[in-house]
Motif scaffolding. Structure first.
Motif, PDB file in Angstrom:
ATOM      1  N   ASN A   1     -15.778  -2.920   2.291  1.00  0.00           N
ATOM      2  CA  ASN A   1     -14.326  -2.164   2.196  1.00  0.00           C
ATOM      3  C   ASN A   1     -13.888  -2.571   0.925  1.00  0.00           C
ATOM      4  O   ASN A   1     -13.200  -1.410   0.055  1.00  0.00           O
TER       5      ASN A   1
ATOM      6  N   TRP B   1      -4.944   8.201  -0.228  1.00  0.00           N
ATOM      7  CA  TRP B   1      -5.439   6.719  -0.235  1.00  0.00           C
ATOM      8  C   TRP B   1      -4.409   5.784   0.364  1.00  0.00           C
ATOM      9  O   TRP B   1      -4.765   5.085   1.510  1.00  0.00           O
TER      10      TRP B   1
ATOM     11  N   ASP C   1     -14.135  -0.220   7.642  1.00  0.00           N
ATOM     12  CA  ASP C   1     -13.133  -0.557   8.575  1.00  0.00           C
ATOM     13  C   ASP C   1     -13.259  -0.222  10.077  1.00  0.00           C
ATOM     14  O   ASP C   1     -12.951  -1.117  10.796  1.00  0.00           O
TER      15      ASP C   1
ATOM     16  N   THR D   1       0.821  -1.209   0.040  1.00  0.00           N
ATOM     17  CA  THR D   1       0.034   0.131  -0.073  1.00  0.00           C
ATOM     18  C   THR D   1       0.818   1.455   0.042  1.00  0.00           C
ATOM     19  O   THR D   1       0.675   1.996  -0.860  1.00  0.00           O
TER      20      THR D   1
ATOM     21  N   LEU E   1      -5.484   3.614   3.910  1.00  0.00           N
ATOM     22  CA  LEU E   1      -5.448   2.244   3.893  1.00  0.00           C
ATOM     23  C   LEU E   1      -4.113   1.732   4.508  1.00  0.00           C
ATOM     24  O   LEU E   1      -4.420   0.521   5.296  1.00  0.00           O
TER      25      LEU E   1
ATOM     26  N   GLU F   1     -13.298   0.546  -2.202  1.00  0.00           N
ATOM     27  CA  GLU F   1     -11.926   0.393  -2.839  1.00  0.00           C
ATOM     28  C   GLU F   1     -12.182   0.425  -4.239  1.00  0.00           C
ATOM     29  O   GLU F   1     -11.464   1.149  -4.979  1.00  0.00           O
TER      30      GLU F   1
END
Length: 267
Positions: free
Chosen positions: A189, A75, A162, A42, A79, A193
């Protein structure tokens, strides 16, 4: 953006993501916790995408490139920090753990190869960001505002999903979480996304910018990965093994991805 600059962006993204996933494999071997793989992916993808947005590959104005780079960073931070919090509380990611058990003595080599394939699959995601950043038009066109609205919907919706799951775990909830968004989708989730990644092709759209159409590869890629490869299939296999008939009931009455009204009551 010319064909030459597009090729350079692709090569840079592929090389950078290959290095990122080699680092993820090394951290997994050292820590024994495969949850850190998704953390590295990520933050690594966010950095690669932001760098690609800022570098002068095309004729996108500076404020557009900065705007899209900030979206990629937002982002990755949202995440990535969520996955860090989750990873600290587990000994291993159940999806990767099962693969390693199945692979036996060859687990390290096969996992390293799998992560290189994941690096390759990440290139369309980085490309979507780059193409949005380098559309040769001034910032704050109508499609930029629409793209921003879609991005905010995705990042806020994913954060809510989340947070609801964390609250369920903290409250000592047993069995399957059906609170909030989880009562309408088994993977809200993942849904948000997919929504978030649709923002980049919307921002990239322009009749005078034919390369922008390639940005649709980003949401197509993330949907394929989450729905068919590394997201829903292994996670649902794990949840069925853990919760049995309770999870089968949840599957029967609850949409897999798109939030929809549940089908009747749980038996």
């Amino acid at each position: 953006m010319t064909a030459l600059s597009l090729g350079a962006a692709l090569l840079l993204a592929a090389a950078a993501m290959s290095a990122v996933m080699a680092l993820a494999a090394a951290i997994e071997r050292r820590s024994g916790n495969s949850g850190w793989i998704d953390v590295v992916w990520t933050f690594g993808l966010g950095a690669v995408a932001a760098l690609g947005a800022l570098l002068p590959f095309g004729s996108g104005p500076h404020d557009r490139r900065l705007f899209v780079a900030l979206l990629a960073i937002a982002w990755a931070l949202r995440l990535g920090l969520h996955i860090v919090r989750r990873t600290r509380g587990i000994g291993d990611d159940p999806r990767y753990a099962k693969m390693k058990r199945d692979w036996g003595a060859n687990a390290a080599a096969r996992l390293a190869w799998l992560l290189q394939l994941q690096a390759l699959a990440s290139v369309p995601l980085a490309l979507g960001v780059v193409l949005a950043a380098h559309r040769p038009a001034s910032l704050w066109q109508p499609q930029d505002l629409i793209g921003l609205a879609v991005f905010v919907t995705g990042i806020v919706g994913g954060g809510i999903a989340d947070a609801q799951l964390r609250a369920f775990a903290r409250s000592g909830g047993k069995g399957v979480c059906t609170r909030g968004l989880w009562g309408f989708s088994r993977h809200p989730n993942y849904f948000f996304e997919c929504v978030l990644w649709c923002s980049y092709p919307l921002i990239a759209f322009g009749f005078a910018y034919p390369w922008g159409w390639l940005a649709w590869l980003a949401p197509a890629c993330i949907a394929l990965l989450l729905v068919r490869v590394s997201g829903i299939p292994p996670l649902e296999e794990h949840m069925l093994a853990k919760h049995g008939s309770a999870y089968r009931d949840y599957q029967r009455r609850t949409s897999a991805l798109i939030p929809l009204p549940p089908k009747g009551a749980m038996r």
